[in-house]
Design a protein around this motif. Structure first.
Motif, PDB file in Angstrom:
ATOM      1  N   GLY A 223       0.845  -1.277   0.128  1.00 16.49           N
ATOM      2  CA  GLY A 223      -0.112   0.010  -0.079  1.00 16.49           C
ATOM      3  C   GLY A 223       0.895   1.263  -0.058  1.00 16.49           C
ATOM      4  N   LEU A 224       2.012   1.237   0.530  1.00 18.37           N
ATOM      5  CA  LEU A 224       2.929   2.184   0.771  1.00 18.37           C
ATOM      6  C   LEU A 224       3.448   2.728  -0.808  1.00 18.37           C
ATOM      7  N   ILE A 225       3.750   1.488  -1.342  1.00 21.01           N
ATOM      8  CA  ILE A 225       4.143   1.838  -2.864  1.00 21.01           C
ATOM      9  C   ILE A 225       3.190   2.609  -3.675  1.00 21.01           C
ATOM     10  N   SER A 226       1.937   1.991  -3.589  1.00 24.60           N
ATOM     11  CA  SER A 226       0.783   2.423  -4.330  1.00 24.60           C
ATOM     12  C   SER A 226       0.438   4.029  -3.853  1.00 24.60           C
ATOM     13  N   GLY A 227       0.405   4.223  -2.803  1.00 27.25           N
ATOM     14  CA  GLY A 227       0.348   5.535  -2.198  1.00 27.25           C
ATOM     15  C   GLY A 227       1.404   6.529  -2.704  1.00 27.25           C
ATOM     16  N   PHE A 228       2.553   6.152  -2.660  1.00 27.67           N
ATOM     17  CA  PHE A 228       3.540   7.116  -3.234  1.00 27.67           C
ATOM     18  C   PHE A 228       3.432   7.280  -4.672  1.00 27.67           C
ATOM     19  N   GLY A 229       2.967   6.216  -5.270  1.00 30.96           N
ATOM     20  CA  GLY A 229       2.795   6.257  -6.709  1.00 30.96           C
ATOM     21  C   GLY A 229       1.881   7.348  -7.230  1.00 30.96           C
ATOM     22  N   VAL A 230       0.695   7.166  -6.494  1.00 33.83           N
ATOM     23  CA  VAL A 230      -0.565   8.022  -6.480  1.00 33.83           C
ATOM     24  C   VAL A 230      -0.442   9.375  -6.205  1.00 33.83           C
ATOM     25  N   ALA A 231      -0.101   9.362  -4.961  1.00 32.55           N
ATOM     26  CA  ALA A 231       0.202  10.532  -4.270  1.00 32.55           C
ATOM     27  C   ALA A 231       1.440  11.610  -4.518  1.00 32.55           C
ATOM     28  N   TYR A 232       2.384  11.065  -4.843  1.00 30.88           N
ATOM     29  CA  TYR A 232       3.670  11.786  -5.438  1.00 30.88           C
ATOM     30  C   TYR A 232       4.029  11.768  -6.650  1.00 30.88           C
ATOM     31  N   LEU A 233       3.777  10.683  -7.317  1.00 35.66           N
ATOM     32  CA  LEU A 233       4.240  10.589  -8.919  1.00 35.66           C
ATOM     33  C   LEU A 233       3.017  11.033  -9.562  1.00 35.66           C
TER      34      LEU A 233
END
Length: 320
Positions: free
Chosen positions: A110-120
């Motif tokens: 979920g952290l990876i998904s969140g980083f991709g959606v929120a920051y990338l």
């Protein structure tokens, strides 16, 4: 003389009231097919099954309230189940850490998904679908494409199938604890208010000083952790983890959240509605099973329900 509704009922959205009305209707329909449908034992069994879906739907609701979607649920559930059972094979220490290890694996996804959606700024539908494929590949590599030979721990089995107090399933207590935490966060914390604000209008929330990226990432972490926790309990329920164990839960989780009145565009929804949606979907599954409708028919019904609810409620304007 006009009759006023009780304050609790008056505060409920129409979709929530409709969901509870459908629950009553399904109970009546089910009682026509089976005389034991309304028995306490059968209803408690349905609530036990609903608890697994309830955990997944809780995380899904957080993400949907932000106006996003998490399509990585199927294989994150599988990751939770497989990695917890793998840890159980590492000896006494592994058995003690099996449950938190499975949850942490889901949170990492979920952290990876969140980083991709929120920051990338990658669309959540695309990024989480990719994460689902990554999780599937990792589990296939680990197992070689075969069913793993790992085993569940006594605690996993106890939480998933045990009944300690008044014969109430332990899984229901687990869901109740998670539900209480979700209600508190959404209604009593700054984070909960930020979730609704971002779902209503992300740019306005950002300009008002809210840490929108961090809020999004935490929501996807919660979704991953809760999905993995459901996988842990499912492994305990069936005494093993297996390939694609999370596949049947994506559409029901989305349907439960939408049926409960949460706006698919974000910004509006209450957890009581999600509870109603989870129970409604579980009873619907039970009746469809009694009616011997195959999996393809069930998926058709879930998809039709989601489309129908989107047509009815999905076009409503967000709160300003």
């Amino acid at each position: 003389m006009t009759r006023t509704l009780p304050p609790f009922i008056a505060r409920l959205d129409k979709p929530v009231l409709a969901a509870f009305g459908c629950i009553v209707l399904l109970l009546l329909v089910g009682s026509l097919y089976s005389s034991s449908f309304l028995s306490p034992e059968y209803l408690l069994k349905q609530l036990q099954v609903a608890s697994f879906l309830g955990l997944i739907a809780t995380g899904m609701m957080l993400v949907i309230l932000l106006g996003q979607i998490d399509l990585s649920v199927p294989w994150v559930v599988t990751v939770g189940g497989m990695m917890s059972t793998a840890a159980a094979g590492w000896g006494p220490l592994g058995e003690a850490l099996a449950i938190p290890f499975g949850i942490l694996c889901g949170m990492a996804m979920g952290l990876i998904s969140g980083f991709g959606v929120a920051y990338l700024r990658v669309p959540s539908m695309i990024f989480t679908l990719g994460m689902n494929a990554v999780a599937q590949g990792l589990m296939v590599i680990r197992t070689g494409g075969f069913a793993p030979q790992d085993h569940t721990t006594d605690m996993m089995h106890f939480l998933a199938t045990g009944a300690s107090i008044l014969q109430i399933p332990n899984a229901l207590f687990v869901w109740a604890a998670v539900a209480a935490g979700a209600v508190f966060i959404l209604t009593r914390t700054t984070y909960g208010r930020a979730v609704y604000a971002i779902g209503n209008r992300e740019r306005a929330a950002y300009l008002s000083g809210l840490p929108t990226q961090r809020v999004m990432m935490l929501a996807f972490m919660a979704s991953g952790g809760l999905s993995a926790f459901a996988g842990v309990l499912l492994a305990g329920y069936s005494t093993k983890a297996y390939q694609s164990m999370g596949d049947p839960y994506l559409l029901p989780a989305v349907a439960a959240v939408v049926l409960g009145g949460t706006n698919i565009l974000g910004g509006r929804g209450s957890y009581i509605g999600t509870i109603a949606g989870v129970i409604l979907i579980t009873l619907l599954q039970s009746i469809l099973s009694v009616m011997q409708i195959d999996e393809a028919g069930r998926q058709l019904i879930y998809g039709s329900v989601i489309i129908g609810m989107l047509l009815v409620y999905g076009r409503q304007k967000k709160a300003s």
